[in-house]
Motif scaffolding. Structure first.
Motif, PDB file in Angstrom:
ATOM      1  N   THR A 704       0.254 -12.265  -0.415  1.00  0.00           N
ATOM      2  CA  THR A 704      -0.698 -11.426   0.386  1.00  0.00           C
ATOM      3  C   THR A 704      -0.435 -10.925   1.437  1.00  0.00           C
ATOM      4  O   THR A 704       0.178 -11.506   2.404  1.00  0.00           O
ATOM      5  CB  THR A 704      -1.843 -12.517   0.633  1.00  0.00           C
ATOM      6  OG1 THR A 704      -2.382 -13.332  -0.680  1.00  0.00           O
ATOM      7  CG2 THR A 704      -3.147 -11.633   0.852  1.00  0.00           C
ATOM      8  N   VAL A 705      -0.821  -9.836   1.628  1.00  0.00           N
ATOM      9  CA  VAL A 705      -0.339  -8.919   2.865  1.00  0.00           C
ATOM     10  C   VAL A 705      -1.402  -8.146   3.565  1.00  0.00           C
ATOM     11  O   VAL A 705      -2.308  -7.838   2.959  1.00  0.00           O
ATOM     12  CB  VAL A 705       1.041  -7.922   2.616  1.00  0.00           C
ATOM     13  CG1 VAL A 705       2.289  -8.840   2.327  1.00  0.00           C
ATOM     14  CG2 VAL A 705       0.635  -6.910   1.838  1.00  0.00           C
ATOM     15  N   ASP A 706      -1.304  -7.790   4.821  1.00  0.00           N
ATOM     16  CA  ASP A 706      -2.268  -6.949   5.236  1.00  0.00           C
ATOM     17  C   ASP A 706      -1.777  -5.549   5.261  1.00  0.00           C
ATOM     18  O   ASP A 706      -0.524  -5.248   4.452  1.00  0.00           O
ATOM     19  CB  ASP A 706      -2.554  -7.054   6.744  1.00  0.00           C
ATOM     20  CG  ASP A 706      -1.391  -6.854   7.803  1.00  0.00           C
ATOM     21  OD1 ASP A 706      -0.500  -6.068   7.401  1.00  0.00           O
ATOM     22  OD2 ASP A 706      -1.432  -7.613   8.673  1.00  0.00           O
ATOM     23  N   PHE A 707      -2.329  -4.462   5.594  1.00  0.00           N
ATOM     24  CA  PHE A 707      -1.979  -3.026   5.212  1.00  0.00           C
ATOM     25  C   PHE A 707      -0.950  -2.370   6.134  1.00  0.00           C
ATOM     26  O   PHE A 707      -0.482  -1.359   5.764  1.00  0.00           O
ATOM     27  CB  PHE A 707      -3.306  -2.185   5.241  1.00  0.00           C
ATOM     28  CG  PHE A 707      -4.335  -2.119   4.401  1.00  0.00           C
ATOM     29  CD1 PHE A 707      -4.295  -3.069   3.437  1.00  0.00           C
ATOM     30  CD2 PHE A 707      -5.593  -1.507   4.635  1.00  0.00           C
ATOM     31  CE1 PHE A 707      -5.260  -3.455   2.350  1.00  0.00           C
ATOM     32  CE2 PHE A 707      -6.617  -1.585   3.559  1.00  0.00           C
ATOM     33  CZ  PHE A 707      -6.375  -2.453   2.462  1.00  0.00           C
ATOM     34  N   SER A 708      -0.553  -3.073   7.181  1.00  0.00           N
ATOM     35  CA  SER A 708       0.719  -2.995   7.724  1.00  0.00           C
ATOM     36  C   SER A 708       1.988  -3.662   7.124  1.00  0.00           C
ATOM     37  O   SER A 708       3.065  -3.411   7.749  1.00  0.00           O
ATOM     38  CB  SER A 708       0.619  -3.103   9.292  1.00  0.00           C
ATOM     39  OG  SER A 708       0.356  -4.449   9.420  1.00  0.00           O
ATOM     40  N   ARG A 794      11.715  10.360  -3.143  1.00  0.00           N
ATOM     41  CA  ARG A 794      11.762   8.740  -2.303  1.00  0.00           C
ATOM     42  C   ARG A 794      10.475   9.045  -1.064  1.00  0.00           C
ATOM     43  O   ARG A 794      10.711   9.618  -0.322  1.00  0.00           O
ATOM     44  CB  ARG A 794      13.076   8.421  -1.570  1.00  0.00           C
ATOM     45  CG  ARG A 794      13.112   7.179  -0.943  1.00  0.00           C
ATOM     46  CD  ARG A 794      14.687   6.961  -0.728  1.00  0.00           C
ATOM     47  NE  ARG A 794      14.558   5.623   0.077  1.00  0.00           N
ATOM     48  CZ  ARG A 794      15.829   5.103   0.329  1.00  0.00           C
ATOM     49  NH1 ARG A 794      17.209   5.628  -0.019  1.00  0.00           N
ATOM     50  NH2 ARG A 794      15.819   4.177   1.001  1.00  0.00           N
ATOM     51  N   LEU A 795       9.788   7.989  -1.204  1.00  0.00           N
ATOM     52  CA  LEU A 795       8.733   7.753  -0.330  1.00  0.00           C
ATOM     53  C   LEU A 795       8.671   6.395   0.324  1.00  0.00           C
ATOM     54  O   LEU A 795       8.833   5.257  -0.622  1.00  0.00           O
ATOM     55  CB  LEU A 795       7.216   7.978  -0.948  1.00  0.00           C
ATOM     56  CG  LEU A 795       6.921   9.248  -1.762  1.00  0.00           C
ATOM     57  CD1 LEU A 795       5.718   9.353  -2.304  1.00  0.00           C
ATOM     58  CD2 LEU A 795       7.094  10.435  -0.976  1.00  0.00           C
ATOM     59  N   THR A 796       8.357   6.503   1.631  1.00  0.00           N
ATOM     60  CA  THR A 796       8.304   5.141   2.377  1.00  0.00           C
ATOM     61  C   THR A 796       7.120   5.456   3.491  1.00  0.00           C
ATOM     62  O   THR A 796       6.736   6.619   3.901  1.00  0.00           O
ATOM     63  CB  THR A 796       9.493   4.657   3.320  1.00  0.00           C
ATOM     64  OG1 THR A 796      10.089   5.720   3.990  1.00  0.00           O
ATOM     65  CG2 THR A 796      10.772   4.296   2.236  1.00  0.00           C
ATOM     66  N   SER A 797       6.492   4.277   4.046  1.00  0.00           N
ATOM     67  CA  SER A 797       5.322   4.299   4.692  1.00  0.00           C
ATOM     68  C   SER A 797       5.220   3.092   5.480  1.00  0.00           C
ATOM     69  O   SER A 797       5.204   2.090   4.864  1.00  0.00           O
ATOM     70  CB  SER A 797       4.075   4.700   4.090  1.00  0.00           C
ATOM     71  OG  SER A 797       2.681   4.620   4.954  1.00  0.00           O
ATOM     72  N   PRO A 798       4.848   3.155   6.858  1.00  0.00           N
ATOM     73  CA  PRO A 798       4.738   2.042   7.887  1.00  0.00           C
ATOM     74  C   PRO A 798       3.333   1.196   7.403  1.00  0.00           C
ATOM     75  O   PRO A 798       3.205   0.242   7.949  1.00  0.00           O
ATOM     76  CB  PRO A 798       4.647   2.673   9.109  1.00  0.00           C
ATOM     77  CG  PRO A 798       4.107   4.022   8.835  1.00  0.00           C
ATOM     78  CD  PRO A 798       4.711   4.492   7.780  1.00  0.00           C
ATOM     79  N   SER A 799       2.413   2.209   6.789  1.00  0.00           N
ATOM     80  CA  SER A 799       1.190   1.583   6.254  1.00  0.00           C
ATOM     81  C   SER A 799       0.959   2.008   4.963  1.00  0.00           C
ATOM     82  O   SER A 799       1.399   2.726   4.248  1.00  0.00           O
ATOM     83  CB  SER A 799       0.080   1.952   7.456  1.00  0.00           C
ATOM     84  OG  SER A 799      -1.257   1.341   7.059  1.00  0.00           O
ATOM     85  N   LEU A 800      -0.151   1.318   4.530  1.00  0.00           N
ATOM     86  CA  LEU A 800      -0.601   1.372   2.931  1.00  0.00           C
ATOM     87  C   LEU A 800      -0.900   2.774   2.631  1.00  0.00           C
ATOM     88  O   LEU A 800      -1.799   3.415   3.637  1.00  0.00           O
ATOM     89  CB  LEU A 800      -1.591   0.249   2.579  1.00  0.00           C
ATOM     90  CG  LEU A 800      -2.265   0.501   1.180  1.00  0.00           C
ATOM     91  CD1 LEU A 800      -1.446   0.283   0.076  1.00  0.00           C
ATOM     92  CD2 LEU A 800      -3.566  -0.158   1.151  1.00  0.00           C
ATOM     93  N   LEU A 801      -0.530   3.499   1.722  1.00  0.00           N
ATOM     94  CA  LEU A 801      -0.969   4.679   1.246  1.00  0.00           C
ATOM     95  C   LEU A 801      -1.571   4.539  -0.033  1.00  0.00           C
ATOM     96  O   LEU A 801      -0.865   3.996  -1.184  1.00  0.00           O
ATOM     97  CB  LEU A 801      -0.020   5.677   0.904  1.00  0.00           C
ATOM     98  CG  LEU A 801       0.803   6.357   2.477  1.00  0.00           C
ATOM     99  CD1 LEU A 801       1.844   7.185   2.384  1.00  0.00           C
ATOM    100  CD2 LEU A 801      -0.417   6.655   3.511  1.00  0.00           C
ATOM    101  N   LYS A 802      -2.791   4.700  -0.422  1.00  0.00           N
ATOM    102  CA  LYS A 802      -3.570   4.380  -1.661  1.00  0.00           C
ATOM    103  C   LYS A 802      -3.629   5.505  -2.511  1.00  0.00           C
ATOM    104  O   LYS A 802      -3.910   6.490  -2.049  1.00  0.00           O
ATOM    105  CB  LYS A 802      -5.060   3.747  -1.300  1.00  0.00           C
ATOM    106  CG  LYS A 802      -5.973   3.316  -2.364  1.00  0.00           C
ATOM    107  CD  LYS A 802      -5.469   2.016  -2.418  1.00  0.00           C
ATOM    108  CE  LYS A 802      -6.386   1.228  -3.692  1.00  0.00           C
ATOM    109  NZ  LYS A 802      -6.099   1.690  -4.961  1.00  0.00           N
TER     110      LYS A 802
END
Length: 853
Positions: A704-708, A794-802
């Motif tokens: 379980t994680v938070d959006f960051s 290739r995609l990366t993000s520091p926060s959740l992308l829904k």
């Protein structure tokens, strides 16, 4: 405008082929036709600089319909564009003439038989050869044949077809019928054996036209193979016992020899044949046979089969086919719940995963082999093992079923009756019987055929749709007797006598959705979601034995919308959008359900994107609930796979074969190994459904994680997942999993790592999408690298992308889409395209849910 006057130009085909006693020659007549357009088109022709005359003809070819031929000659506007469909309705009342001129050489004229063969003759047609009436057709689902040897000339021959408007014919039939007959969408259509969807449906246009799909001449002497039935007596892993019924037509009494090469083995039978039709029986025994399986369970092995028939006088004919050996049963047995409903393949109960398929295009003549392959590959790419060929459309051509055989895809085959009560007079029933015999015999050697179903929703309609009150007792008795004659007597007998090992099922569904038995026996069309506006959670609360229809609408992707509209049309309630939305409450229902789970999108383009998410989330919820419930539920076929034109509909692939969000979600939900978590206020469970025929061992991880991306709970265990079953493999308290974190800003990551197989991932949320605290203006990193056949993204993000949607202005196929990019993890997607790298960067667009707020 290119046109041909019959007074000036002669369209002819010189047919030259040497016909001897050793061969059958089939000659195509599909090229170089002409047709006459009705005089009412003259205003349009004057705009184009032409003056139509009653003796003026326009070029066409087969396959074709009158309406499509008009379009190809630029005599009408595209009926799929904007609101053009409405302006073309007058064409349905018009009659048409199609004509072809051809010559045959002297050798052809010496043949014992010269047979004209017409398929897809739609529908009321008088066929003339050199002014002699040879065929009078009234059923587009039958093949029409005539021996025209005595009508052929050594010089020019004229094949002319006069089509009468079905609307005209139907009105006469309705006026003379004992009673009117209820139907959706139009009651007079029931008098015509023509595709029901031509009259409009809640996902397609109304364009009642006529035409012809194929025309050929068959010249032959002595003997011709007219049919082959590979009738299975028994099948085990040690031996396959088959009786081949080879039907031959002979011009004389003689001795014949039939050879069957089945794989590497050859079997021979000699027999005396008489003039006319003969059946020769050949016993075939295959040791240690290789079995045919659906693609998700094994190899769909097909044997090469060659059948030859030879006469003492040197006559010869042959047929080639591929055939798979399998045991396939529809199991309906009483149990503690009610009655089972599932398919058993080679002794193994299988969970049917798939969708309902409507015709691949409104105009069948536009469907190419590549289009069939795209839809079949799309189904298999979404891990489907069954498609239902729906009863308001058409029987598909042989090439479709052959490809399903080759690729291991089962077919639930409806007879072509849907949502209507049909006539019960002798003429109609005999026409229906002939149609059924032809279609069952045509398809009976295909391994993919799982069941013949009598009709779509007619039993339910008569008993639940409020049709009966308007009829008096005598009328009701007449109407129901007609139903019984066709669906309880004629069709089951045809299947029983002509495809002995294939099940017949009277009506889908067996019970209507307001009957509680629809959840305890038979198949179910569960339309409480959508039609009755129940929430998607209904799917988790009421689970049938076999879900053969359920669904939800969405819009297609934006460039598909652009293909039928102008910028000024691109509004939810514009005339054009409503013209391409055939359900009277469709757009309103999409918005109503959207408001329950998602925030209101800021633009219409965003609305179309979110509509796909609503559809995909809802149908995924249904699929997972049904698979969790096996063996109680053993089938999930959502409505619908494809479209016949560009529109808002229940499809998961649009008319161009482009995948909507649902198709990607269905691919994951139909995977052989499905991870399906469920949550209540107090508990967190993880189900795993395994459709494979072997158990699977591996490590199960929960995080379980938070959006960051910060982790606040981890757990794991080693598990063995039972073969061909579903069960709970993890259970914990919700407080332990959530750890008092904000449920609107947290998610669960689940991973199952089977031995020596790729890891399977699943993401779950504690709150609906509209409540998620998604971060805006996230600095996503996008890298595009050219590789063979396309590009890696290739995609990366520091926060959740829904629900990241990748869109491509030109044509391209993404390996995944509408996915979640987990914080600080890399997501790789392959884009299949042939455009240059610079164009790819420019054409690629990336959107996530938060951008629609």
């Amino acid at each position: 405008m290119t046109h041909v006057s019959i007074k000036i130009t002669l369209l002819s085909l010189m047919i030259s082929a040497h016909v001897t006693a050793q061969s059958v020659k089939n000659i195509s007549l599909n090229s170089d036709w002409v047709f006459q357009a009705p005089l009412e088109l003259s205003p349009r022709l004057e705009e184009l600089g032409h003056n139509i005359k009653s003796d003026e003809w326009y070029k066409t070819q087969l396959p074709n319909t009158a309406l499509n031929a008009l379009l190809e000659n630029k005599l009408i506007e595209d009926p799929f564009y904007r609101t053009n469909e409405a302006r073309l309705q007058w064409l349905e009342k018009k009659d048409w003439v199609f004509q072809k001129r051809f010559t045959v050489d002297g050798e052809m004229l010496k043949a014992n038989h010269a047979e004209l063969i017409l398929t897809g003759l739609d529908t009321y047609a008088d066929v003339y050869i050199n002014d002699a009436l040879v065929i009078k057709a009234d059923n587009m689902f039958r093949t029409w044949k005539a021996d025209i040897r005595n009508f052929l000339r050594p010089e020019e021959n004229v094949l002319k077809i006069y089509f009468t408007s079905p609307i005209t014919k139907e009105k006469i039939a309705a006026d003379n019928h004992y009673t009117d007959l209820p139907a959706i969408p139009e009651n007079t259509r029931v008098f015509t054996r023509k595709a029901g969807f031509h009259y409009g449906w809640d996902w397609g246009p109304r364009l009642v036209t006529c035409g012809l799909q194929n025309a050929e001449l068959s010249f032959w002497n002595d003997i011709k193979i007219t049919d082959v039935y590979l009738k299975k007596n028994s099948l085990t892993t040690n031996n396959a016992s088959i009786q081949a019924l080879v039907n031959v037509e002979s011009t004389k009494e003689t001795n014949a020899t039939v050879n069957i090469q089945f794989g590497t083995a050859t079997f021979t039978q000699k027999a005396a044949v008489s003039i006319g039709s003969n059946t020769i029986f050949v016993d075939v025994n295959i040791s240690n046979p290789q079995l045919w399986w659906t693609h998700n369970l094994g190899k769909p092995y097909l044997y090469d089969v060659k059948i030859t028939a030879n006469t003492e006088g040197g006559g010869r004919d042959e047929r080639n086919m591929k055939h798979g050996l399998r045991n396939l049963e529809l199991v309906q047995e009483k149990d503690a719940i009610g009655e089972s409903f599932y398919f058993r393949l080679n002794g193994v109960p299988i969970f049917a995963k798939g969708a309902n398929m409507i015709p691949l295009n409104f105009f069948q003549e536009r469907v190419k082999k590549a289009d069939m392959s795209k839809v079949i590959d799309g189904a298999i790419g979404a891990n489907m093992n069954m498609l239902r060929v729906w009863g308001g459309g058409i029987y598909q051509p042989n090439e479709f079923y052959q490809e399903c055989d080759e690729k291991g895809l089962l077919i639930w085959q409806d007879f072509m009756y849907a949502c209507a009560m049909y006539p019960g007079d002798d003429s109609f029933l005999e026409n229906a019987r002939a149609e059924a015999i032809e279609q069952v015999q045509r398809l009976r050697n295909f391994s993919c055929i799982a069941v013949w179903c009598g009709n779509n929703e007619i039993n339910e309609a008569w008993n639940n749709w409020g049709w009966q009150p308007r009829f008096n007792p005598d009328q009701k008795t007449y109407i129901w007797k007609a139903y019984q004659d066709l669906f309880q007597r004629i069709l089951p007998r045809v299947v029983r006598e002509n495809a002995t090992e294939t099940a017949y099922y009277e009506s889908s569904p067996r019970f209507g959705r307001y009957n509680n038995k629809s959840y305890t026996e038979g198949d179910s069309h569960d339309w409480f979601v959508w039609h009755d506006e129940k929430p998607f959670e209904h799917y988790e609360e009421k689970i049938p034995r076999f879900a053969s229809e359920y669904g939800f609408q969405s819009f297609p992707e934006w460039k598909t919308i652009q293909s039928f509209s102008q910028v000024t049309d691109q509004k939810l309630e514009s005339d054009v959008m409503l013209a391409h939305q055939k359900h009277p409450k469709g757009n309103a229902l999409m918005k109503k359900y959207m408001d329950r789970s998602f925030r209101t999108p800021k633009t219409f383009e965003d609305f179309t994107y979110v509509s796909q998410l609503v559809q995909a989330d809802g149908i995924r919820k249904a699929i997972e609930a049904q698979r969790r419930s096996r063996p109680t539920c053993m089938g999930s076929l959502y409505w619908q796979l494809n479209d016949v034109w560009q529109c808002a509909s229940w499809s998961s692939m649009d008319n161009f074969g482009r995948w909507k969000a649902l198709h990607y979600f269905a691919r994951d939900a139909y995977a052989n190994l499905l991870i399906s978590p469920t949550m209540t206020k107090d508990s967190f469970k993880i189900y795993i459904a395994n459709d494979q025929l072997a158990s699977v061992e591996g490590e199960l991880f929960i995080q379980t994680v938070d959006f960051s991306g910060r982790t606040f709970f981890m757990d794991g265990r080693y598990i063995t997942v039972e073969a061909n079953a579903s069960g709970v493999y993890y259970l914990n308290g919700m407080k332990n999993v959530l750890q008092e974190q904000n449920p609107k800003a947290s998610l669960v990551l689940i991973a199952f790592r089977p031995k020596n197989k790729p890891t399977i991932y699943k993401t779950a949320y504690f709150a609906p999408p509209k409540d998620l605290l998604l971060e805006k203006n996230v600095q996503m990193v996008k890298e595009v690298t050219a590789v063979q056949g396309g590009y890696n993204i290739r995609l990366t993000s520091p926060s959740l992308l829904k629900n990241v949607q990748l869109a491509f202005d030109t044509e391209g196929e993404f390996s995944d889409n509408f996915f979640d990019v987990i914080p600080n993890q890399t997501y790789n997607v392959f884009l299949k395209t042939d455009v240059s790298l610079g164009e790819a960067y420019k054409a690629l667009k990336v959107k996530s849910l938060v951008e629609t707020y």
